[in-house]
Design an enzyme around this catalytic site. Structure first.
Site, mmCIF file in Angstrom:
data_model
loop_
_atom_site.group_PDB
_atom_site.id
_atom_site.type_symbol
_atom_site.label_atom_id
_atom_site.label_comp_id
_atom_site.label_asym_id
_atom_site.label_seq_id
_atom_site.Cartn_x
_atom_site.Cartn_y
_atom_site.Cartn_z
ATOM 1 N N LYS A 191 0.844 -1.193 0.000
ATOM 2 C CA LYS A 191 0.000 0.000 0.000
ATOM 3 C C LYS A 191 0.887 1.254 0.000
ATOM 4 O O LYS A 191 2.072 1.166 0.306
ATOM 5 C CB LYS A 191 -0.905 -0.024 1.232
ATOM 6 C CG LYS A 191 -0.144 -0.153 2.523
ATOM 7 C CD LYS A 191 -1.054 -0.522 3.679
ATOM 8 C CE LYS A 191 -0.279 -0.425 4.976
ATOM 9 N NZ LYS A 191 -0.984 -1.042 6.094
ATOM 10 N N TYR A 419 15.691 32.179 3.747
ATOM 11 C CA TYR A 419 14.505 32.972 4.102
ATOM 12 C C TYR A 419 14.562 33.508 5.528
ATOM 13 O O TYR A 419 14.980 32.796 6.446
ATOM 14 C CB TYR A 419 13.243 32.112 3.969
ATOM 15 C CG TYR A 419 12.777 31.942 2.544
ATOM 16 C CD1 TYR A 419 12.372 33.040 1.785
ATOM 17 C CD2 TYR A 419 12.732 30.686 1.955
ATOM 18 C CE1 TYR A 419 11.944 32.883 0.479
ATOM 19 C CE2 TYR A 419 12.292 30.519 0.653
ATOM 20 C CZ TYR A 419 11.905 31.628 -0.086
ATOM 21 O OH TYR A 419 11.475 31.473 -1.365
HETATM 22 C C1 LIG Z 1 -0.217 -1.816 6.936
HETATM 23 C C2 LIG Z 1 -0.859 -3.078 7.356
HETATM 24 C C3 LIG Z 1 -0.079 -4.215 7.689
HETATM 25 C C4 LIG Z 1 1.422 -4.195 7.734
HETATM 26 O O1 LIG Z 1 1.854 -3.604 8.911
HETATM 27 P P1 LIG Z 1 3.422 -3.367 9.197
HETATM 28 O O2 LIG Z 1 3.475 -2.822 10.567
HETATM 29 O O3 LIG Z 1 3.873 -2.387 8.175
HETATM 30 O O4 LIG Z 1 4.057 -4.693 9.042
HETATM 31 C C5 LIG Z 1 -0.749 -5.399 7.953
HETATM 32 N N1 LIG Z 1 -2.110 -5.462 7.922
HETATM 33 C C6 LIG Z 1 -2.883 -4.398 7.641
HETATM 34 C C7 LIG Z 1 -4.365 -4.545 7.652
HETATM 35 C C8 LIG Z 1 -2.284 -3.168 7.350
HETATM 36 O O5 LIG Z 1 -3.059 -2.099 7.076
#
Ligand SMILES: *Cc1c(COP(=O)(O)O)cnc(C)c1O
Length: 525
Positions: A191, A419
């Site tokens: 993601k 700045y």
């Molecule tokens: C992002 C996510 C994971 C992965 O989590 P990490 O801490 O990055 O390993 C697993 N399950 C779901 C539903 C997520 O949204």
């Protein structure tokens, strides 16, 4: 080959890895480029063609631009004949040879090949517009100037690159795989565009490593992956009702977190005449974000049982504090709650195998007993440690963000930089300007010396505020700093965790903040 095992064992330690580096980058006119510069022997041509074949997409034709081949002492005619055979076998659509040797042997290349005696001749005869929607492999040795060919075809952005080491991704994947049973499935979370690293290359790498599923946040990311030629199952975590067409058209498997969404999905599956479409049931075991609780699960079960257009393929939940030992009691309650939901769902579908999964990266190293059928690997894949007790020390950082110095100036003590005159020099100083700013994802709180970037092996603090597209760093006392020098913002010398600490945030946010205008370059060691 008839060699006895003792001799093989003796000689094995003498083998040296072939030094190679394959860069993957976006090219002009929707081309994808693979640039291999380290060796030009026939064995490495075969490796590069393998690498290329794993990146084939329906939308690209295949082009190979080949320099003179290093014959490694073998008869040149044989070597070129073997190269030609490899190119035919791979159905390369377009072959371009560049170099005196390959030019003189053009008749041994597959029909239709075009050759040029030198890079200059090539550059004088073609323009970037002669290339369109092609997957282009550029293969030459280090001392040949095929780099100029690559530069001609590379999509121009600024000099800032996020380099991603695909071998480190594989090593991290294997680190977690070694922590679970061989039959436990690996769901890889890509993601947010692979936590900022870019999803296509990661997905291709993980697909070829045998991951069971990929998971993306929104359906667009899934559609992109399908267009890039990813065929493995893809879960969409946050689907919406208006995405249904894309979900079915690209065969994406949605997470189900509401009965309304489930009903719409079933209606659309029925309309399309689809049976047994796989979905993933989300349980809220304690995160309180999305998912069913024990009191709402019966309704889902009732809806699912009344039809066969859509079937539950897995049930899953997410831990909210796996990395915090002081919350372990809460985490254990999440496991219990989830187990009760699994029992309820499975007992309603006795004949069906419904997979279950709850562990994230940290969970895999801390609660391996809860690995169930699959685990979901996120941040760990990207080499970020969530535990600092030594248990994850083998993880390798996968990315480095770097740019180059564009200007160096000497200023007297008392001069102000940037700045609002916020950077005041307390001594005579040498100040370098680097072309990255907050629009690239360099947070303004990294200014005023709060962060240091690495130049020629020395950490150089920022001076004054970070501007939109640039910032200034203090390079006083570092001999020979000049425009063009590489500046590492994070990577081998500056861990991304250090930047996150400075900002009071987590590495996830630093990685996902790097803007899309920063070029991503992928390589294999
Ligand atoms: C992002 C996510 C994971 C992965 O989590 P990490 O801490 O990055 O390993 C697993 N399950 C779901 C539903 C997520 O949204």
């Amino acid at each position: 080959l008839g060699t006895d095992p003792a001799t093989i064992a003796d000689r094995m330690p003498l083998l040296r890895p072939v030094r190679t580096r394959l860069d993957v980058a976006d090219g002009v006119n929707d081309c994808q480029m693979i640039h291999d510069t380290f060796s030009s022997g026939i064995a490495s041509l075969s490796l590069s063609l393998d690498f290329m074949s794993r990146r084939v997409t329906p939308d690209h034709t295949l082009t190979v631009i080949l320099g003179d081949i290093d014959t490694e002492g073998l008869p040149a005619a044989d070597v070129y004949a073997r190269a030609a055979a490899m190119l035919r076998l791979r159905h390369i659509d377009r072959i371009i040879g560049i170099g005196p040797e390959i030019n003189s042997r053009s008749s041994s290349l597959p029909a239709g090949s075009v050759t040029y005696p030198s890079v200059e001749e090539f550059l004088g005869s073609v323009t970037p517009d002669d290339f369109r929607s092609e997957l282009i492999l550029i293969k030459g040795s280090q001392d040949e100037p095929l780099g100029n060919v690559a530069r001609l075809l590379e999509k121009r952005r600024n000099g800032t690159v996020l380099e991603i080491n695909l071998d480190a991704v594989v090593d991290n994947f294997n680190f977690f795989r070694s922590r679970v049973r061989p039959d436990t499935g690996m769901v890889c979370m890509i993601k947010a565009s692979g936590y900022g690293a870019g999803s296509h290359e990661l997905a291709k790498t993980l697909q070829s490593q045998g991951a069971s599923y990929l998971a993306v946040a929104v359906h667009d990311e899934g559609v992109d992956l399908r267009q890039a030629g990813i065929t493995m199952p893809i879960i969409v975590l946050n689907p919406a009702v208006d995405d249904l067409n894309a979900i079915f058209d690209s065969h994406l498997e949605p997470e189900i977190y509401s009965v309304d969404f489930l009903r719409s999905l079933i209606a659309e599956a029925r309309r399309r005449g689809i049976k047994d479409y796989p979905v993933h049931i989300k349980i809220d075991s304690g995160m309180h974000r999305l998912g069913f609780r024990l009191d709402t699960l019966p309704e889902v079960i009732e809806v699912l049982s009344s039809q066969d257009y859509v079937v539950p393929s897995s049930i899953f939940s997410h831990l909210c504090a796996a990395d915090d030992p002081s919350e372990d009691e809460y985490t254990l309650r999440q496991f219990d709650y989830f187990e009760r939901c699994c029992v309820m769902l499975r007992s309603a579908f006795p004949g069906r195998r419904i997979l279950s999964h709850i562990l994230n990266s940290t969970g895999i190293t801390r609660f391996p007993g809860q690995q169930r059928d699959m685990v979901r690997l996120g941040i760990g894949l990207y080499g970020i440690r969530t535990m600092h007790d030594g248990s994850q020390d083998e993880l390798r950082p996968i990315s480095s963000l770097s740019t180059s110095v564009i200007s160096v100036k000497h200023w007297e003590a008392g001069t102000t930089i940037g700045y609002n005159r916020r950077g005041i020099l307390s001594r005579d100083s040498v100040i370098a300007t680097v072309p990255v700013g907050y629009a690239d994802g360099i947070n303004r709180h990294l200014g005023y010396g709060n962060a240091s970037f690495c130049v020629r092996g020395v950490l150089c603090p920022t001076v004054g505020s970070i501007c939109m597209d640039s910032c200034m760093i203090d390079v006083t006392g570092i001999p020979g700093v000049q425009p063009g020098d590489r500046v590492e913002i994070f990577g081998d010398s500056v861990p991304v965790e250090a930047i996150a600490d400075t900002l009071g945030t987590i590495p996830y946010e630093v990685l996902t903040s790097i803007s899309q205008r920063v070029k991503r370059v992928y390589y294999r060691e």
